[in-house]
Write a protein that holds these residues in place. Structure first.
Motif, mmCIF file in Angstrom:
data_model
loop_
_atom_site.group_PDB
_atom_site.id
_atom_site.type_symbol
_atom_site.label_atom_id
_atom_site.label_comp_id
_atom_site.label_asym_id
_atom_site.label_seq_id
_atom_site.Cartn_x
_atom_site.Cartn_y
_atom_site.Cartn_z
ATOM 1 N N ALA A 74 5.465 -0.173 11.609
ATOM 2 C CA ALA A 74 4.885 0.850 11.912
ATOM 3 C C ALA A 74 4.727 1.905 10.793
ATOM 4 N N ASN A 75 5.567 2.079 10.009
ATOM 5 C CA ASN A 75 5.763 3.183 8.867
ATOM 6 C C ASN A 75 4.711 2.531 7.882
ATOM 7 N N LEU A 76 5.111 1.244 7.415
ATOM 8 C CA LEU A 76 4.229 0.445 6.399
ATOM 9 C C LEU A 76 2.840 0.344 6.630
ATOM 10 N N THR A 82 -4.345 4.377 3.201
ATOM 11 C CA THR A 82 -5.156 5.213 2.201
ATOM 12 C C THR A 82 -5.114 4.203 0.814
ATOM 13 N N GLU A 83 -4.599 3.025 0.987
ATOM 14 C CA GLU A 83 -4.397 2.113 -0.048
ATOM 15 C C GLU A 83 -5.554 0.848 -0.142
ATOM 16 N N GLY A 84 -6.633 1.447 0.171
ATOM 17 C CA GLY A 84 -7.841 0.311 0.267
ATOM 18 C C GLY A 84 -8.316 0.073 1.511
ATOM 19 N N THR A 85 -9.804 0.249 1.671
ATOM 20 C CA THR A 85 -10.376 -0.440 2.939
ATOM 21 C C THR A 85 -11.242 -1.608 2.620
ATOM 22 N N LYS A 86 -12.208 -1.957 3.435
ATOM 23 C CA LYS A 86 -12.979 -3.238 3.214
ATOM 24 C C LYS A 86 -14.068 -2.747 2.434
ATOM 25 N N LYS A 87 -14.333 -1.453 2.199
ATOM 26 C CA LYS A 87 -15.449 -1.124 1.079
ATOM 27 C C LYS A 87 -14.940 -0.230 -0.108
ATOM 28 N N ARG A 88 -13.517 0.234 -0.049
ATOM 29 C CA ARG A 88 -13.076 1.310 -0.977
ATOM 30 C C ARG A 88 -11.741 0.624 -1.528
ATOM 31 N N PHE A 140 -5.358 -3.939 3.802
ATOM 32 C CA PHE A 140 -3.975 -4.186 3.675
ATOM 33 C C PHE A 140 -3.923 -5.423 2.712
ATOM 34 N N THR A 141 -4.437 -5.291 1.568
ATOM 35 C CA THR A 141 -4.303 -6.344 0.515
ATOM 36 C C THR A 141 -3.269 -6.482 0.130
ATOM 37 N N GLU A 142 -2.783 -7.975 -0.327
ATOM 38 C CA GLU A 142 -1.505 -8.528 -0.646
ATOM 39 C C GLU A 142 -0.990 -7.584 -1.796
ATOM 40 N N ALA A 143 -1.729 -7.335 -2.735
ATOM 41 C CA ALA A 143 -1.051 -6.561 -3.930
ATOM 42 C C ALA A 143 -0.745 -5.124 -3.781
ATOM 43 N N GLU A 144 -1.665 -4.649 -2.873
ATOM 44 C CA GLU A 144 -1.055 -2.991 -2.486
ATOM 45 C C GLU A 144 0.001 -3.265 -1.568
ATOM 46 N N LEU A 145 0.274 -4.220 -0.833
ATOM 47 C CA LEU A 145 1.166 -4.433 0.049
ATOM 48 C C LEU A 145 2.625 -4.723 -0.607
ATOM 49 N N ARG A 146 2.521 -5.475 -1.537
ATOM 50 C CA ARG A 146 3.843 -5.911 -2.359
ATOM 51 C C ARG A 146 4.196 -4.553 -2.991
ATOM 52 N N GLN A 147 3.538 -3.695 -3.515
ATOM 53 C CA GLN A 147 3.714 -2.474 -4.364
ATOM 54 C C GLN A 147 4.260 -1.565 -3.395
ATOM 55 N N LYS A 148 3.585 -1.251 -2.281
ATOM 56 C CA LYS A 148 4.191 -0.218 -1.283
ATOM 57 C C LYS A 148 5.517 -0.772 -0.893
ATOM 58 N N LYS A 149 5.541 -1.964 -0.289
ATOM 59 C CA LYS A 149 7.075 -2.251 0.042
ATOM 60 C C LYS A 149 8.270 -2.055 -0.763
ATOM 61 N N THR A 191 14.457 -6.002 6.485
ATOM 62 C CA THR A 191 13.367 -6.124 7.779
ATOM 63 C C THR A 191 11.914 -5.982 6.980
ATOM 64 N N ILE A 192 12.031 -5.020 5.907
ATOM 65 C CA ILE A 192 10.663 -4.872 5.235
ATOM 66 C C ILE A 192 10.474 -6.082 4.393
ATOM 67 N N ASP A 193 11.189 -6.986 3.812
ATOM 68 C CA ASP A 193 11.065 -7.949 3.242
ATOM 69 C C ASP A 193 10.382 -9.093 4.115
ATOM 70 N N MET A 194 10.473 -9.235 5.354
ATOM 71 C CA MET A 194 9.951 -10.001 6.326
ATOM 72 C C MET A 194 8.748 -9.701 6.876
ATOM 73 N N ILE A 195 8.233 -8.548 6.480
ATOM 74 C CA ILE A 195 6.888 -8.256 7.051
ATOM 75 C C ILE A 195 5.799 -8.745 6.114
ATOM 76 N N LYS A 196 4.852 -9.421 6.726
ATOM 77 C CA LYS A 196 3.839 -10.051 5.985
ATOM 78 C C LYS A 196 2.342 -9.247 6.414
ATOM 79 N N ARG A 197 1.450 -9.741 5.507
ATOM 80 C CA ARG A 197 0.027 -9.093 5.738
ATOM 81 C C ARG A 197 -0.436 -9.109 7.135
#
Length: 453
Positions: A74-76, A82-88, A140-149, A191-197
């Motif tokens: 939920a936190n992630l 704010t780390e990217g949308t479908k058009k930004r 929820f791009t993979e690159a931004e998700l890796r960095q945020k995690k 647990t964060i390591d287990m979270i996928k996109r």
């Protein structure tokens, strides 16, 4: 008594009444409430004193809705909005926000996710569109998700170095057990390591829905202008369609029938101590009696019994305080103190003594009037900025307190009696046989008395 002194006393009384009336009425909110066709609840209060608008969008999504094995989901999800949308891209979002001097932030509480917007009136339309885009269309791009995690895990590791954080984390785990309130919102590195996109995508789809959401708006905006913005960006026409909120499935709350001490060894000069147990839900009818009682016990700063005893008389600590944290489904009660390791046993003994005295004794007229004066007198400070008004309205709606809560609150507090306080103490304060005690410090120097384990 001289006539001059009588006049001074009368004038003081008149001023006291005037200030009291001002504090109750000057900050009263003229709140308008409407439910949109897609289920979104909208709360509105117009303020033209500054060209500023503040919005709080409460989403009924929190750690209550995530699987234990994916703690932190939920936190992630909130952090990624704010780390990217479908058009930004993330960069484009933050550059647009920075250019206007606005702020858009997403935070997670134990009960909900809050997405806040603070903006000058002239930039309202542009920033509202970005807010809606972030909430409805996160990429929820993979690159931004890796960095945020990695950032979240780094933050957790940094917090773990704090004895106070360690004590609070252990205390909540003991009080709530497997119930979600018993774990920190950030989750754990494993647990964060287990979270996928896909987990974020599904969580967002299930819980970021209008029928479980509240939009609270305060500031320099007309009702008609607000409705037009919502229709354009947060309506079914904009793609935010109504659908049932996914049912929550949470563990049972534990019941504690025996006391327990959790001792965590740290080579520190001071012991971090938390003593407490289960508390009350926010909608408990006794919430206000408990608030008055706790102010007298340990929540009233220098006026509280615990500060007078443990700080002033015994000199065991610079600060000690008690508080009830009340959430939607449960709550907890804590007495928190830092003291020298060698003083731990004396501090625990005095805390238990003060709790016992509160349960068995009677509060004085001075204590009761002082608690009421503070709780009613400080209430207007909850409403002295746009940010506070916006969040206040949203929380009032979320916890079902009523749209006139700001007007009723002073009367509720002032109606509380000594008997109400005593009843609240007897009913909700723990006994010396079922508390939870967490101590982080040098356990060899502490040498906790076996009576407290």
């Amino acid at each position: 008594m001289t006539i001059g002194r009588i006049k001074i006393i009368a004038l003081a009384a008149l001023l006291a009444v005037t200030v009291s009336l001002f504090s109750v009425n000057a900050f009263a909110i003229d709140m308008r409430r409407v439910v949109m066709p897609n289920g979104l609840v909208v709360l509105y209060a117009q303020r033209h004193n500054l060209p500023v608008v503040r919005m709080s969008l409460l989403i009924n999504a929190s750690k209550l809705d995530e699987p234990t094995r994916l703690a932190g989901l939920a936190n992630l999800t909130a952090q990624m909005l704010t780390e990217g949308t479908k058009k930004r891209t993330s960069k484009e979002i933050h550059e647009e926000i920075e250019f206007t001097g606005a702020s858009i932030e997403a935070t997670l509480t134990s009960d909900y996710t809050a997405v806040g917007l603070s903006v000058l009136r002239k930039d309202l339309h542009a920033m509202f569109e970005i807010l809606a885009d972030c909430v409805l269309n996160p990429a929820f791009t993979e690159a931004e998700l890796r960095q945020k995690k990695e950032l979240v895990k780094g933050g957790i590791m940094h917090k773990e170095e704090s004895p106070a954080y360690t004590a609070n984390k252990a205390f909540l785990s003991e009080v709530f057990g497997k119930f979600p309130y018993g774990r920190v919102s950030e989750g754990a590195p494993e647990t964060i390591d287990m979270i996928k996109r896909d987990d974020l995508v599904n969580f967002h789809s299930d819980f970021y829905v209008p029928s479980g959401s509240i939009l609270s708006v305060a500031g320099d905006i007309s009702y008609e202008e607000l409705m037009a913005l919502i229709d354009k960006y947060l309506s079914e026409r904009a793609g935010w369609s109504n659908k049932p909120v996914k049912k929550r499935a949470v563990a049972e709350l534990p019941k504690h029938v025996a006391k327990k001490a959790v001792l965590i060894n740290r080579d520190t000069q001071q012991a971090n101590i938390i003593l407490g147990g289960a508390g009350i839900k926010r909608d408990n009818p006794d919430f206000y009696s408990v608030a008055v009682m706790n102010y007298i016990l340990g929540g009233g700063g220098f006026a509280s019994r615990m500060v007078k005893s443990i700080r002033d008389n015994l000199g065991l600590a610079y600060d000690i305080h008690s508080h009830f944290a009340s959430f939607k489904y449960a709550g907890d009660f804590q007495v928190v103190i830092q003291t020298k390791n060698e003083f731990t046993n004396v501090a625990v003994e005095e805390i238990l003594k003060q709790i016992k005295n509160m349960k068995e004794g009677v509060v004085t007229d001075e204590e009761l009037s002082g608690a009421k004066a503070y709780l009613t007198g400080s209430f207007p400070r909850k409403l002295d900025t746009m940010d506070k008004i916006s969040m206040f309205m949203a929380q009032v709606e979320f916890y079902g307190l009523g749209t006139d809560f700001d007007k009723k609150y002073p009367g509720i507090i002032n109606a509380i009696t000594k008997e109400d306080v005593r009843r609240a103490a007897q009913k909700y304060l723990l006994s010396n046989t079922n508390y939870r005690l967490v101590i982080v410090g040098n356990q060899e120097k502490i040498g906790l008395n076996s009576d407290y384990k």
